[in-house]
Design an enzyme around this catalytic site. Structure first.
Site, PDB file in Angstrom:
ATOM      1  N   GLU A 174       0.825  -1.215   0.000  1.00 24.75           N
ATOM      2  CA  GLU A 174       0.000   0.000   0.000  1.00 24.75           C
ATOM      3  C   GLU A 174       0.861   1.270   0.000  1.00 24.75           C
ATOM      4  O   GLU A 174       0.412   2.349   0.357  1.00 24.75           O
ATOM      5  CB  GLU A 174      -0.949  -0.031   1.203  1.00 24.75           C
ATOM      6  CG  GLU A 174      -1.891  -1.230   1.213  1.00 24.75           C
ATOM      7  CD  GLU A 174      -3.166  -1.040   0.387  1.00 24.75           C
ATOM      8  OE1 GLU A 174      -3.751   0.037   0.438  1.00 24.75           O
ATOM      9  OE2 GLU A 174      -3.567  -1.997  -0.313  1.00 24.75           O
ATOM     10  N   HIS A 250      -4.484   1.399   7.503  1.00 26.32           N
ATOM     11  CA  HIS A 250      -3.087   1.710   7.158  1.00 26.32           C
ATOM     12  C   HIS A 250      -2.409   2.221   8.415  1.00 26.32           C
ATOM     13  O   HIS A 250      -3.058   2.837   9.269  1.00 26.32           O
ATOM     14  CB  HIS A 250      -3.006   2.835   6.112  1.00 26.32           C
ATOM     15  CG  HIS A 250      -3.432   2.455   4.736  1.00 26.32           C
ATOM     16  ND1 HIS A 250      -4.216   3.262   3.947  1.00 26.32           N
ATOM     17  CD2 HIS A 250      -3.151   1.368   3.992  1.00 26.32           C
ATOM     18  CE1 HIS A 250      -4.410   2.692   2.771  1.00 26.32           C
ATOM     19  NE2 HIS A 250      -3.780   1.525   2.775  1.00 26.32           N
ATOM     20  N   CYS A 371      -3.041  11.173   3.827  1.00 25.16           N
ATOM     21  CA  CYS A 371      -3.347  10.276   2.691  1.00 25.16           C
ATOM     22  C   CYS A 371      -3.190  11.012   1.381  1.00 25.16           C
ATOM     23  O   CYS A 371      -2.897  10.410   0.347  1.00 25.16           O
ATOM     24  CB  CYS A 371      -4.793   9.800   2.734  1.00 25.16           C
ATOM     25  SG  CYS A 371      -5.244   8.899   4.192  1.00 25.16           S
TER      26      CYS A 371
HETATM   27  O1  SUG Z   1      -7.805   2.823   0.170  1.00 26.71           O
HETATM   28  N1  SUG Z   1     -10.606   4.938   0.320  1.00 26.71           N
HETATM   29  C1  SUG Z   1      -9.167   4.774   0.396  1.00 26.71           C
HETATM   30  C2  SUG Z   1      -8.601   5.698   1.442  1.00 26.71           C
HETATM   31  C3  SUG Z   1      -7.094   5.696   1.421  1.00 26.71           C
HETATM   32  C4  SUG Z   1      -6.509   6.423   2.556  1.00 26.71           C
HETATM   33  N2  SUG Z   1      -5.105   6.412   2.445  1.00 26.71           N
HETATM   34  C5  SUG Z   1      -4.244   6.356   3.488  1.00 26.71           C
HETATM   35  N3  SUG Z   1      -4.637   6.081   4.681  1.00 26.71           N
HETATM   36  N4  SUG Z   1      -3.003   6.551   3.231  1.00 26.71           N
HETATM   37  C6  SUG Z   1      -8.814   3.319   0.698  1.00 26.71           C
HETATM   38  O2  SUG Z   1      -9.516   2.688   1.498  1.00 26.71           O
HETATM   39  C7  SUG Z   1     -12.794   4.593  -0.635  1.00 26.71           C
HETATM   40  C8  SUG Z   1     -13.434   4.609  -2.009  1.00 26.71           C
HETATM   41  C9  SUG Z   1     -14.921   4.503  -1.952  1.00 26.71           C
HETATM   42  O3  SUG Z   1     -15.464   3.834  -1.068  1.00 26.71           O
HETATM   43  O4  SUG Z   1     -15.571   5.111  -2.825  1.00 26.71           O
HETATM   44  C10 SUG Z   1     -11.293   4.405  -0.686  1.00 26.71           C
HETATM   45  O5  SUG Z   1     -10.775   3.817  -1.604  1.00 26.71           O
END
Ligand code: SUG
Length: 448
Positions: A174, A250, A371
């Site tokens: 990730e 994460h 993020c």
């Molecule tokens: O991968 N949300 C992302 C959020 C990422 C956050 N990044 C970090 N913490 N670095 C994920 O879960 C949600 C998309 C949706 O439900 O439409 C989403 O992909």
């Protein structure tokens, strides 16, 4: 030579929506099916970039991706013209269309893992695009991510790019969301800290019971090998599986580090004392003085951390050596978190100031300030070798704001995703964006 941490923020794409696609990410699941406001989302992100630039930090921008990803839908068997592919997917498999429309590439902390030149065997800055293979909608990001990073960091003398790891769960990667670097100065050798959720091949490591652990130990080790990191410059730690089961999908939802400082929650890791001692010892070997700030569960619970995104903040070094924390407004809305932050900044420690940002559109999908940015530590020569089109300036901010105002919708719901017009709007906008950012051809519709 001078060195910097440059934050490259993901520009929110025109299809930003709430698809409920990320099992294990509480915000994504609870805001599923709400209608979104892509224009507001993009403007909120740009406002953060502008504010950091105005504060004197080096700021860059990372372009969004082409969505809906028609080529991904074709690989799943939908055929015909682009409009027919979208119509058929909408009729027969709406969840696949929703996934192919996700603007999730905005969370560029997941785009790649980056090792600065001071840490790597060949003294180049290394990038490994993250395979993100825990979630289908994110697993389709890495080919374009590689094109965009290649166009931003094109100079082969200074920058080395690695393709994503094998696309299987054992190598779930990730990117920088589970990677932190400690150092005295950004241009000096540091210690790279990789946090994994489980091991794919060694069952002595416990795993979460409810939600997936997205990052494996084996993926982190592979990235460290690809980047040519010295064993003495790397520390691996396991994330506490219990907090993954509470929505910490994460490590950057429960800890953040910068310079010589790790800011973390008491429940973030397994074998915390051993890990802290290793970080302290290895950083000392390169002349650094490791410091940690532990937030006790008695002050802030894991649930508070997940709801407020306290740890998904940006910890930034100021010219006088003190630090600043960039937090989402949800931290101010949580009484315990806000009280903790007040006591932290008035305690005389290194973290002296907190700045609050409204990133609600992204937060509702589980994406906070940290993020939205990919950190790249660069020395002066390397910074001069970055494509200048992606470095934030006042005129670029003006152009990007005007571009968003011109091309983005202010409301998007699931039914809108079935509109083939959205694809045309997206392509028109991105074609113009590649000219604004001077990226050349990076999208499938431009290349094929
Ligand atoms: O991968 N949300 C992302 C959020 C990422 C956050 N990044 C970090 N913490 N670095 C994920 O879960 C949600 C998309 C949706 O439900 O439409 C989403 O992909």
């Amino acid at each position: 030579m001078k060195s910097y941490e440059v934050n490259f923020d993901g520009l929110v794409g025109p299809t930003h929506n709430y698809g409920g696609l990320s099992y294990g990410n509480v915000a994504s699941q609870s805001n599923s099916q709400q209608s979104s406001n892509p224009k507001e989302a993009a403007l909120q992100g740009l406002a953060k970039m502008k504010a950091l630039m105005d504060m004197g930090f080096q700021q860059g921008v990372l372009a969004p991706q082409e969505r809906p990803d028609v080529a991904a839908l074709r690989r799943l068997g939908f055929s015909g013209t682009d409009a027919q592919v979208i119509e058929r997917a909408a009729k027969e498999a709406m969840p696949l269309l929703v996934a192919s429309c996700s603007a999730s590439s905005m969370w560029v902390a997941n785009a790649a893992t980056v090792s600065p030149s001071a840490d790597t065997a060949d003294s180049r800055v290394h990038f490994t695009a993250a395979n993100l293979n825990c979630k289908y909608h994110r697993s389709i990001e890495h080919p374009t991510t590689s094109h965009v990073l290649g166009a931003m960091f094109a100079n082969q003398q200074h920058f080395a790019h690695h393709a994503a790891l094998p696309a299987v769960a054992q190598f779930g990667d990730e990117g920088a969301a589970n990677h932190t670097r400690f150092c005295r100065e950004y241009g000096e050798a540091g210690v790279e800290f990789f946090v994994f959720g489980r091991s794919a091949f060694d069952n002595r490591f416990p795993a979460p019971q409810k939600y997936p652990a997205r990052q494996t130990l084996e993926a982190s080790q592979a990235v460290a090998r690809l980047h040519g990191l010295r064993d003495e410059g790397v520390v691996y730690a396991q994330q506490n599986p219990n907090v993954i089961d509470q929505g910490v999908f994460h490590n950057d939802v429960i800890a953040v580090g910068n310079g010589e400082v790790l800011f973390y929650h008491e429940d973030a890791f397994l074998e915390t004392d051993k890990m802290l001692a290793e970080l302290q010892g290895k950083l000392a070997k390169v002349g650094g003085n490791f410091q940690s700030v532990c937030v006790p569960r008695s002050a802030v619970t894991v649930d508070d951390a997940v709801r407020s995104y306290l740890f998904n903040s940006q910890l930034l070094s100021r010219a006088d050596g003190s630090m600043l924390l960039i937090v989402p407004q949800e931290c101010q809305a949580n009484e315990r978190v806000w009280a903790y932050l007040q006591s932290l900044t008035s305690s005389g420690g290194l973290i002296r100031e907190v700045k609050v940002f409204d990133l609600k559109q992204s937060m509702q999908n589980g994406g906070g300030p940290a993020c939205l940015r990919l950190r790249v530590a660069l020395n002066e020569t390397e910074l001069a070798a970055v494509n200048p089109g992606v470095i934030m300036t006042a005129p670029l901010y003006g152009s990007l704001t005007a571009w968003v105002e011109k091309h983005y919708r202010d409301r998007l719901s699931e039914t809108d995703l079935a509109d083939p017009q959205l694809l045309l709007e997206c392509r028109t906008a991105l074609d113009e964006l590649t000219q604004i950012l001077k990226l050349g051809a990076v999208y499938p519709f431009q290349i094929n």
